[in-house]
Enzyme design. Structure first.
Site, short mmCIF file in Angstrom:
data_model
loop_
_atom_site.label_atom_id
_atom_site.label_comp_id
_atom_site.label_asym_id
_atom_site.label_seq_id
_atom_site.Cartn_x
_atom_site.Cartn_y
_atom_site.Cartn_z
N LYS A 240 31.10 -33.51 12.38
CA LYS A 240 30.26 -32.58 10.69
C LYS A 240 30.46 -33.51 9.48
CE LYS A 240 31.79 -28.40 8.81
NZ LYS A 240 32.64 -26.55 9.20
N LYS A 252 34.15 -18.95 0.29
CA LYS A 252 35.74 -19.00 0.39
C LYS A 252 36.54 -18.19 -0.56
CE LYS A 252 35.39 -22.17 3.59
NZ LYS A 252 35.85 -21.37 4.74
N ASP A 264 36.06 -31.05 4.59
CA ASP A 264 34.95 -30.19 5.68
C ASP A 264 34.03 -31.45 6.72
OD1 ASP A 264 35.36 -27.92 7.11
OD2 ASP A 264 33.09 -27.66 6.38
N GLU A 325 28.18 -22.80 8.88
CA GLU A 325 27.43 -23.58 8.79
C GLU A 325 28.06 -24.56 9.73
OE1 GLU A 325 30.86 -23.41 7.17
OE2 GLU A 325 30.66 -26.16 7.24
N ARG A 327 28.98 -25.21 12.27
CA ARG A 327 28.00 -25.11 13.75
C ARG A 327 26.54 -24.69 13.58
NH1 ARG A 327 31.05 -19.41 14.75
NH2 ARG A 327 32.71 -20.51 13.53
N1 BES Z 1 35.14 -25.23 7.07
C1 BES Z 1 35.30 -24.35 8.04
C2 BES Z 1 36.88 -24.04 8.62
C3 BES Z 1 38.14 -24.50 8.34
C4 BES Z 1 39.02 -23.83 8.49
C5 BES Z 1 38.51 -25.58 8.15
C6 BES Z 1 39.71 -23.99 7.31
C7 BES Z 1 39.35 -26.54 7.75
C8 BES Z 1 40.63 -25.65 7.34
C9 BES Z 1 34.04 -23.53 8.45
O1 BES Z 1 32.95 -23.80 8.07
C10 BES Z 1 34.75 -21.71 8.45
O2 BES Z 1 34.41 -21.63 7.07
N2 BES Z 1 34.51 -20.98 9.69
C11 BES Z 1 34.75 -20.02 9.41
C12 BES Z 1 34.39 -19.23 10.60
C13 BES Z 1 34.05 -17.97 10.16
C14 BES Z 1 33.59 -17.45 9.52
C15 BES Z 1 33.29 -17.19 11.86
C16 BES Z 1 36.81 -19.88 9.49
O3 BES Z 1 37.04 -20.43 10.23
O4 BES Z 1 37.32 -18.57 8.90
ZN ZN Z 2 32.96 -25.73 7.05
ZN ZN Z 3 32.54 -22.33 6.49
#
Ligand code: BES
Ligand code: ZN
Ligand code: ZN
Length: 475
Positions: A240, A252, A264, A325, A327
């Site tokens: 990724k 966020k 990320d 994003e 995925r």
């Molecule tokens: N990059 C984040 C996941 C992440 C969170 C990585 C904390 C490292 C530390 C990812 O893109 C994300 O935002 N995922 C969301 C998915 C949700 C919206 C279904 C998440 O995990 O909250």
């Molecule tokens: Zn992310």
């Molecule tokens: Zn994200």
């Protein structure tokens, strides 16, 4: 960069660390009876005993080679981190390491060398690392093992550097440039697809995530194919490469969850480090690396919750949360990987907060469709390098959460089992032996953790290096 060297003789004036099973391993380096007595008393109970001699310091580390298993090995890596703190305190740039148990010496060196890392590019004051040079000397120790470790450590340093770089330097295009220079140095080919090529290929996931960003996306294709490769169908690694994740319009909250999101792209950076170590050590394996790279930002033009997008493989996706994003861009890469007819594909991604919440920084959540042989090998590597893996299920029932009213799939589940629904989403795009590693918990740390340090850890690099090294030795 840190140097590891092999040396036949032990210098009497250089700082010395001794990995000792008993007092007899130490005696020859000590001149006074009091020193011997002092050490003998503490050997069993103290992790590192320091003896200050006239010209140098000696560090004595007691260990037992009986029942030397993966956790004893990890303990030595951690002792390496402790040794590093002592050297830093004294500002010692060089250290010799000796002992008779080579595997232990290498583990100690690994922990020490990984702990010496710092990211000083943006510091105005000149910076040195302690130690700068580690010299290993022991009869029968193979020089190739030292070189092998040195190249692996260098790969991890590169991965950490990339993860620690902020997005105002490391854009998707710059990420491509960094890949190219690592490829040039280590000996693997890198081609960077630009926005036009990505558009021609109709990589809808990557293009849609990029819509809100002023900077174009890239799709970084690396190839390591030595003439003596033992496989004709490649192994593919996918990382990724979200160089910054604001969440997009599903923004966020900040301060907090956005602050660390320069990391990320840690999966992509791991792919760079793994390829670097493999190519530098000339493993006889054919390996492809794929990294879709972009920022995820809000903008007037950004992908909007509710949008339906068309992916590289033609699947339509209803995007209900633009923060899911990773995925989307990985799905395009997974579908793209099929053309290689791969033996096995692994993706590494900081994909979900859910994975991080489930097991924290102590391991890696993984799941996949790969044959048990691959999973077992990977789990064994996880124990050996102490990047332990926990398998989550991809039961069919979880897939129901991704049913959309108007498209083939939606990009989020209904809340529970978030790490798994992300995996289920990606499974839709996979037609080969595949594992997905969610490194959200272990790729970036906000406080020191022994030899993993703080900030970018290089998660996944030692794991896959060990995995591929074992594969290369199997045949
Ligand atoms: N990059 C984040 C996941 C992440 C969170 C990585 C904390 C490292 C530390 C990812 O893109 C994300 O935002 N995922 C969301 C998915 C949700 C919206 C279904 C998440 O995990 O909250
Ligand atoms: Zn992310
Ligand atoms: Zn994200």
């Amino acid at each position: 960069m840190i140097r590891l060297k092999f040396e036949g003789n032990i210098s009497e004036k250089e700082n010395l660390a001794i990995l000792a099973e008993s007092i007899s391993d130490v005696k020859k380096y000590l001149s006074k009876a009091e020193e011997v007595e002092y050490i003998e008393k503490r050997l069993e109970t103290t992790s590192i005993i320091t003896v200050n001699q006239l010209y140098r310091s000696i560090y004595i580390i007691h260990f037992s080679s009986i029942s030397f298993d993966y956790s004893a090995k990890e303990k030595l890596r951690k002792t390496g981190a402790e040794l590093c703190s002592l050297l830093k305190k004294e500002k010692l740039k060089t250290i010799q390491i000796t002992g008779s148990f080579h595997e232990g010496m290498l583990a100690l060196t690994e922990g020490l060398a990984l702990s010496a890392y710092n990211f000083s590019k943006y510091k105005s004051a000149a910076s040195t690392i302690y130690p700068e040079i580690i010299t290993l000397s022991s009869e029968g120790l193979k020089e190739t093992d030292i070189l092998d470790l040195e190249n692996l450590i260098e790969g991890i340093y590169h991965t950490r550097n990339l993860v620690n770089e902020p997005v105002n330097f490391l854009t998707a295009e710059q990420f491509g440039e960094e890949f190219k220079s690592l490829g040039k140095e280590a000996g693997f080919k890198v081609e960077v697809f630009d926005k036009q090529k990505i558009t021609d290929l109709k990589m809808g996931g990557l293009l849609s995530v990029n819509l809100g960003s002023p900077n174009p996306p890239t799709f970084i294709v690396s190839e390591y194919k030595p003439v003596n490769a033992i496989n004709t169908r490649p192994y593919v690694l996918i990382g990724k490469g979200v160089v910054y994740d604001t969440g997009g319009l599903s923004l966020k909250p900040t301060p907090n969850s956005m602050d660390l999101m320069k990391s990320d792209m840690a999966g992509g950076a791991a792919v760079a480090g793994i390829l670097y170590a493999i190519a530098k050590n000339k493993l006889p394996l054919y390996i492809i690396g794929l990294v879709p790279a972009t920022e995820n930002r809000p903008d007037g033009n950004a992908m909007t919750p509710g949008d339906v997008i068309k992916m590289y493989d033609g699947t339509t996706v209803e995007v209900l949360n633009t923060d899911a994003e990773g995925r989307l861009i990985l799905a395009d890469a997974l579908a793209y990987a099929a053309q290689y007819d791969p033996l096995f594909v692994a993706d590494l991604a900081t994909l979900t907060g859910a994975a991080a919440r489930a097991i924290g920084k102590e391991g890696i959540v993984y799941m996949g469709t790969a044959k048990q042989d691959y999973k077992t090998l990977l789990e064994n590597s996880g124990r050996a390098v102490y990047e332990r893996l926990v398998e989550f299920p991809l039961w069919e029932e979880y897939g129901k959460q991704l049913q959309s009213d108007i498209a083939d799939l939606k990009n989020i589940g209904s809340g529970d089992a978030g790490a798994i629904t992300a995996g289920k989403f990606m499974q839709h795009f996979v037609k080969y032996d595949w594992v997905h590693l969610d490194i959200a918990g272990s790729a970036f740390l906000t406080s020191e953790d022994s030899y993993r340090g703080k900030n970018g850890t290089g998660a996944g690099v030692r794991l896959f290096y060990d995995f591929f090294k074992k594969i290369s030795q199997q045949n």
